[in-house]
Write a protein that holds these residues in place. Structure first.
Motif, PDB file in Angstrom:
ATOM      1  N   GLU A   1      36.393  28.795  35.336  1.00 46.03           N
ATOM      2  CA  GLU A   1      37.417  28.340  34.396  1.00 46.03           C
ATOM      3  C   GLU A   1      37.905  29.550  33.596  1.00 46.03           C
ATOM      4  OE1 GLU A   1      39.620  25.230  32.366  1.00 46.03           O
ATOM      5  OE2 GLU A   1      38.399  25.221  34.194  1.00 46.03           O
ATOM      6  N   PRO A   2      39.232  29.715  33.451  1.00 39.96           N
ATOM      7  CA  PRO A   2      39.739  30.840  32.646  1.00 39.96           C
ATOM      8  C   PRO A   2      39.121  30.831  31.251  1.00 39.96           C
ATOM      9  CG  PRO A   2      41.537  29.784  33.835  1.00 39.96           C
ATOM     10  CD  PRO A   2      40.325  28.914  34.043  1.00 39.96           C
ATOM     11  N   ASN A   3      38.647  31.990  30.809  1.00 37.25           N
ATOM     12  CA  ASN A   3      37.979  32.069  29.510  1.00 37.25           C
ATOM     13  C   ASN A   3      38.036  33.488  28.984  1.00 37.25           C
ATOM     14  OD1 ASN A   3      35.051  33.461  29.956  1.00 37.25           O
ATOM     15  ND2 ASN A   3      35.662  32.322  31.794  1.00 37.25           N
ATOM     16  N   THR A   4      37.709  33.635  27.706  1.00 34.97           N
ATOM     17  CA  THR A   4      37.653  34.957  27.076  1.00 34.97           C
ATOM     18  C   THR A   4      36.225  35.304  26.672  1.00 34.97           C
ATOM     19  OG1 THR A   4      38.120  33.942  24.922  1.00 34.97           O
ATOM     20  CG2 THR A   4      40.009  34.738  26.204  1.00 34.97           C
ATOM     21  N   LEU A   5      35.245  34.642  27.293  1.00 34.26           N
ATOM     22  CA  LEU A   5      33.846  34.798  26.907  1.00 34.26           C
ATOM     23  C   LEU A   5      33.089  35.744  27.831  1.00 34.26           C
ATOM     24  CD1 LEU A   5      33.031  31.031  26.203  1.00 34.26           C
ATOM     25  CD2 LEU A   5      33.885  32.770  24.606  1.00 34.26           C
ATOM     26  N   GLY A   6      33.773  36.285  28.830  1.00 36.62           N
ATOM     27  CA  GLY A   6      33.101  37.192  29.754  1.00 36.62           C
ATOM     28  C   GLY A   6      32.446  36.490  30.926  1.00 36.62           C
ATOM     29  N   LEU A   7      32.793  35.238  31.164  1.00 34.93           N
ATOM     30  CA  LEU A   7      32.252  34.504  32.307  1.00 34.93           C
ATOM     31  C   LEU A   7      33.161  34.761  33.503  1.00 34.93           C
ATOM     32  CD1 LEU A   7      31.379  31.128  30.517  1.00 34.93           C
ATOM     33  CD2 LEU A   7      29.882  33.085  30.954  1.00 34.93           C
ATOM     34  N   GLY A   8      32.724  35.606  34.410  1.00 36.71           N
ATOM     35  CA  GLY A   8      33.563  36.024  35.520  1.00 36.71           C
ATOM     36  C   GLY A   8      33.505  35.084  36.704  1.00 36.71           C
ATOM     37  N   SER A   9      34.107  35.521  37.801  1.00 36.60           N
ATOM     38  CA  SER A   9      34.186  34.721  39.029  1.00 36.60           C
ATOM     39  C   SER A   9      33.654  35.525  40.205  1.00 36.60           C
ATOM     40  CB  SER A   9      35.635  34.309  39.321  1.00 36.60           C
ATOM     41  OG  SER A   9      36.134  33.450  38.329  1.00 36.60           O
ATOM     42  N   PRO A  10      33.207  34.844  41.253  1.00 31.68           N
ATOM     43  CA  PRO A  10      32.828  35.555  42.470  1.00 31.68           C
ATOM     44  C   PRO A  10      34.034  36.227  43.108  1.00 31.68           C
ATOM     45  CG  PRO A  10      31.971  33.301  42.461  1.00 31.68           C
ATOM     46  CD  PRO A  10      32.957  33.403  41.342  1.00 31.68           C
ATOM     47  N   ASP A  11      33.765  37.133  44.026  1.00 29.14           N
ATOM     48  CA  ASP A  11      34.829  37.797  44.773  1.00 29.14           C
ATOM     49  C   ASP A  11      35.604  36.773  45.610  1.00 29.14           C
ATOM     50  OD1 ASP A  11      35.727  39.421  47.413  1.00 29.14           O
ATOM     51  OD2 ASP A  11      35.655  40.759  45.682  1.00 29.14           O
ATOM     52  N   LYS A  12      36.828  37.115  45.945  1.00 23.51           N
ATOM     53  CA  LYS A  12      37.676  36.200  46.716  1.00 23.51           C
ATOM     54  C   LYS A  12      37.123  35.900  48.105  1.00 23.51           C
ATOM     55  CE  LYS A  12      42.013  37.367  44.390  1.00 23.51           C
ATOM     56  NZ  LYS A  12      43.399  37.896  44.547  1.00 23.51           N
ATOM     57  N   ARG A  13      36.125  36.669  48.530  1.00 28.28           N
ATOM     58  CA  ARG A  13      35.541  36.413  49.846  1.00 28.28           C
ATOM     59  C   ARG A  13      34.916  35.022  49.938  1.00 28.28           C
ATOM     60  NH1 ARG A  13      31.898  40.335  47.613  1.00 28.28           N
ATOM     61  NH2 ARG A  13      30.003  39.320  46.821  1.00 28.28           N
ATOM     62  N   VAL A  14      34.603  34.401  48.789  1.00 28.05           N
ATOM     63  CA  VAL A  14      33.952  33.084  48.824  1.00 28.05           C
ATOM     64  C   VAL A  14      34.954  31.971  49.092  1.00 28.05           C
ATOM     65  CG1 VAL A  14      32.286  33.941  47.131  1.00 28.05           C
ATOM     66  CG2 VAL A  14      34.158  32.477  46.360  1.00 28.05           C
ATOM     67  N   ASN A  15      36.238  32.273  49.018  1.00 26.82           N
ATOM     68  CA  ASN A  15      37.247  31.220  49.147  1.00 26.82           C
ATOM     69  C   ASN A  15      37.128  30.462  50.462  1.00 26.82           C
ATOM     70  OD1 ASN A  15      38.164  32.088  46.691  1.00 26.82           O
ATOM     71  ND2 ASN A  15      40.060  32.996  47.435  1.00 26.82           N
ATOM     72  N   GLY A  16      36.941  31.183  51.557  1.00 28.82           N
ATOM     73  CA  GLY A  16      36.856  30.536  52.867  1.00 28.82           C
ATOM     74  C   GLY A  16      35.666  29.591  52.949  1.00 28.82           C
ATOM     75  N   PHE A  17      34.515  30.026  52.422  1.00 28.53           N
ATOM     76  CA  PHE A  17      33.326  29.180  52.455  1.00 28.53           C
ATOM     77  C   PHE A  17      33.549  27.913  51.631  1.00 28.53           C
ATOM     78  CE2 PHE A  17      29.177  27.684  51.140  1.00 28.53           C
ATOM     79  CZ  PHE A  17      28.396  27.843  52.277  1.00 28.53           C
ATOM     80  N   GLN A  18      34.145  28.068  50.450  1.00 28.42           N
ATOM     81  CA  GLN A  18      34.353  26.901  49.594  1.00 28.42           C
ATOM     82  C   GLN A  18      35.406  25.953  50.175  1.00 28.42           C
ATOM     83  OE1 GLN A  18      31.656  27.190  48.193  1.00 28.42           O
ATOM     84  NE2 GLN A  18      32.064  27.216  45.994  1.00 28.42           N
ATOM     85  N   LYS A  19      36.403  26.495  50.855  1.00 33.85           N
ATOM     86  CA  LYS A  19      37.371  25.633  51.530  1.00 33.85           C
ATOM     87  C   LYS A  19      36.710  24.854  52.662  1.00 33.85           C
ATOM     88  CE  LYS A  19      41.529  28.342  50.500  1.00 33.85           C
ATOM     89  NZ  LYS A  19      42.614  29.206  51.078  1.00 33.85           N
ATOM     90  N   LEU A  20      35.809  25.513  53.382  1.00 28.08           N
ATOM     91  CA  LEU A  20      35.057  24.810  54.422  1.00 28.08           C
ATOM     92  C   LEU A  20      34.198  23.713  53.786  1.00 28.08           C
ATOM     93  CD1 LEU A  20      34.102  24.495  57.343  1.00 28.08           C
ATOM     94  CD2 LEU A  20      32.391  26.280  56.897  1.00 28.08           C
ATOM     95  N   GLY A  21      33.617  24.014  52.625  1.00 29.79           N
ATOM     96  CA  GLY A  21      32.844  23.002  51.916  1.00 29.79           C
ATOM     97  C   GLY A  21      33.673  21.792  51.563  1.00 29.79           C
ATOM     98  N   TYR A  22      34.915  22.024  51.121  1.00 33.40           N
ATOM     99  CA  TYR A  22      35.802  20.909  50.802  1.00 33.40           C
ATOM    100  C   TYR A  22      36.134  20.100  52.048  1.00 33.40           C
ATOM    101  CZ  TYR A  22      40.064  18.392  49.620  1.00 33.40           C
ATOM    102  OH  TYR A  22      41.008  17.411  49.461  1.00 33.40           O
ATOM    103  N   THR A  23      36.422  20.790  53.146  1.00 36.63           N
ATOM    104  CA  THR A  23      36.766  20.100  54.389  1.00 36.63           C
ATOM    105  C   THR A  23      35.615  19.227  54.870  1.00 36.63           C
ATOM    106  OG1 THR A  23      38.264  21.897  55.039  1.00 36.63           O
ATOM    107  CG2 THR A  23      37.492  20.415  56.783  1.00 36.63           C
ATOM    108  N   LEU A  24      34.404  19.762  54.851  1.00 32.71           N
ATOM    109  CA  LEU A  24      33.248  19.008  55.315  1.00 32.71           C
ATOM    110  C   LEU A  24      32.891  17.875  54.353  1.00 32.71           C
ATOM    111  CD1 LEU A  24      31.007  21.934  56.611  1.00 32.71           C
ATOM    112  CD2 LEU A  24      32.277  20.257  57.980  1.00 32.71           C
TER     113      LEU A  24
END
Length: 473
Positions: free
Chosen positions: A339-362
């Motif tokens: 979630e967008p924030n100013t607290l320093g909570l970052g995100s994984p690299d974009k490489r995870v997008n494919g895995f998470q899309k597969l998770g949604y599909t399944l």
């Protein structure tokens, strides 16, 4: 005591090593984990040092310990829940391999990387904390229980600590953890199974009753009114099915306005709590039934309109379990970005997008429907009850945990997010793998398989004929 062949010990060690490698890959690939909206709100509490009970204060207090040690952001809790997750799977797989169930041990590890499950486990949420803690407890206990051996005292104590933490991080976790505590620590008494089942249900109710005092007094979390969400959701559902007159505390015109805006949905209660959507319903009810009076209105309305209440709860459970529902539903896909924030909570690299899309599909497919895993848990229970050995006891215990967890959503559920079912699906899968080492009646197995197939057919037809569900306001 008979020594185990060297080959079985090596297989067990191999399974554990593979799980450790998978844990390392998970940490590296998804680092530093995903911080959802709930994560951001909870981290704000950690930074302020002020907690409420809308989000589990036990989780926030643990987070605060790491923060105080200088480890900032979501990474420490991400590490905790990933290591708990894979340690539980490692021990469970190792115990199966030691029993010469090498294929079942391999499937345990494959279950761990099933994208709909792992995809949600990398989100720093109470659901991930709960699933990780329970899995670690189950894996540790199963190291002995699968061979029908009692746990050492230190292991039993650690299992209780893990189950206790899991219970504190979700108010409905007791439906999962209490049967596990009975089955993994004491073992079921097969001469009195009905009595013990009643005892489990009573103990679950007792545990739920003490959660609020523990959160508010022991963990010093301010009351947030989170307990009002269930009555509000149920009253809205009753008004939807029985008409505005069923809940006279809110003027009929307001109910009709909410109905027209699509706020009275069985999918989740959130529109009612959104000031920009239908928050006026909550405001009106709070003025008409402040404090404990809302609970009285809720109970009286259910008693007066039991059919409407039942229709509302069945519709919600159907939505939760994704039985007769479309493939596309909100709250299904695992998150790839924080979630967008100013607290320093970052995100994984974009490489995870494919895995998470597969998770949604399944997750959107018939194979990912929680109802299918629920049916599988019922099948295991049908084939294995009453258990006659350690593997059967573990299978029955896990199946009961899955079944009670999912059934509880029919009574206390207020939202249909897929993440709520991570433990139920894992428990069903592990129950099936534990049962694979037993010898159930072929006739029972046939009945169970036909039952699961019938449920799968309903789910597939629903995905085929129903239009996509619109996201609620």
């Amino acid at each position: 005591m008979q020594r185990r062949p060297v080959g079985t010990r090596r297989k067990a060690l191999s399974a554990v090593i593979v799980a450790v490698l998978l844990a390392g890959v998970t940490l590296a690939f998804f680092w530093p984990g995903v911080a959802s909206y709930d994560s951001v709100v909870q981290y704000q509490q950690v930074l302020r040092g002020q907690y409420d009970d809308w989000h589990p204060p036990a989780m926030a207090r643990l987070w605060a310990i790491f923060h105080g040690l200088g480890w900032r952001g979501q990474a420490p809790l991400f590490v905790v829940q990933v290591l708990l997750y894979w340690s539980g799977l490692a021990l469970f797989a190792g115990a199966l391999a030691r029993r010469r169930q090498s294929i079942a041990a391999l499937v345990v590890l494959l279950l761990g990387i099933w994208p709909p499950v792992l995809g949600w486990q990398i989100a720093v949420l109470k659901d991930g904390q709960m699933a990780g803690a329970i899995l670690a407890a189950v894996g540790l206990a199963s190291w002995w229980r699968l061979d029908d051996r009692r746990l050492p005292l230190w292991a039993a104590a650690l299992v209780l600590v893990l189950l206790g933490y899991a219970t504190l991080v979700r108010f409905n976790a007791a439906f999962a953890t209490v049967p596990l505590a009975f089955g993994l620590l004491g073992g079921w008494r097969w001469d009195r199974p009905r009595f013990q089942l009643v005892l489990v249900i009573a103990a679950t109710g007792a545990v739920i009753a003490v959660l609020a005092p523990i959160n508010q007094r022991l963990l010093q979390a301010a009351p947030s009114g989170v307990e009002r969400s269930l009555p509000l959701f149920d009253l809205a559902g009753i008004a939807h099915h029985a008409g505005p007159q069923a809940v006279p505390q809110v003027p009929a015109k307001l109910w009709r306005r909410a109905e027209a805006k699509g706020c009275l949905t069985p999918i989740l209660w959130d529109p009612l709590g959104d000031d920009k959507a239908c928050g006026y319903i909550v405001d009106t009810l709070q003025r008409a039934a402040p404090g404990a009076r809302l609970r009285n209105v809720w109970i009286e309305t259910i008693a007066t309109h039991p059919i409407a209440y039942a229709r509302h709860r069945i519709a919600h459970w159907n939505s939760e379990m994704r039985l007769w529902m479309p493939a596309t539903m909100p709250g299904t896909g695992p998150l790839a970005r924080s979630e967008p924030n100013t607290l320093g909570l970052g995100s994984p690299d974009k490489r995870v997008n494919g895995f998470q899309k597969l998770g949604y599909t399944l997750a959107s497919s018939a194979a990912g429907a929680p109802i299918l895993w629920f049916a599988a848990a019922f099948g295991v229970l049908f084939c294995s009850w009453p258990a006659r050995d350690g593997a059967g006891g573990v299978a029955v215990t896990l199946a009961l945990s899955a079944i009670l967890t999912e059934l509880a959503f029919g009574v206390v559920g207020v939202a249909s997010d897929y993440r709520y079912h991570v433990w139920g699906m894992l428990a069903a899968g592990l129950a099936l793998l534990a049962a694979s080492g037993t010898r159930p009646s072929p006739n029972r197995v046939l009945v169970a398989v036909l039952g699961v197939a019938a449920v799968a057919a309903v789910v597939i037809i629903a995905r085929w004929v129903l239009p996509p569900a619109l996201p609620p306001l």
